[in-house]
Structure formats: C-alpha cells, structure tokens
Design a protein around this motif. Structure first.
Motif: not given
Length: 65
Positions: A19-25, A27-30
């Motif tokens: 879940a942390k990775f998904r949230a980080w990715f 934001a990174f992708d956006a």
C-alpha cells in the motif's frame, strides 16, 4: 536492477508495504505526467487543441458544465 527484479520484489511485499509503495508510485507517476504536460504546454504542443476548443466555443458548439 531490471523490471523483472522490481516485479519480484514488489510481489513479495506484505500488504502494508505494498500500500505504501502503491501510494508512492501513484504520486511519482502523477508528478512525471504533470512535468510532461508542462513541457508540452511550454513547447507549444498543446496550442492546436486550445485553438480548436476556442474556435468551437466561438461557434457555439460547446455546452456548460
């Protein structure tokens, strides 16, 4: 590191870390997407779309939101 290495590592993450990775990715992708749009706008690559939309508005071919 390869994409395959990343896939393996991500598949082994526990739910909380995933879940942390998904949230980080997300934001990174956006942020990358926003940077690309900004570059395209600054380079004039979106001017055609803006002009076309304004022309449609002037001809009454748009509707309110």
């Amino acid at each position: 590191m390869t994409v395959e290495d990343l896939e393996k590592a991500v598949s082994k993450l526990p739910p909380g870390e995933l879940a942390k990775f998904r949230a980080w990715f997300e934001a990174f992708d956006a942020a990358r997407f926003d940077e690309k749009i900004e570059r395209d706008a600054n380079d004039g690559r979106l001017d055609y779309f803006a002009e076309e939309t304004l022309d449609e508005f002037k001809r009454g071919q748009t509707r309110g939101l």
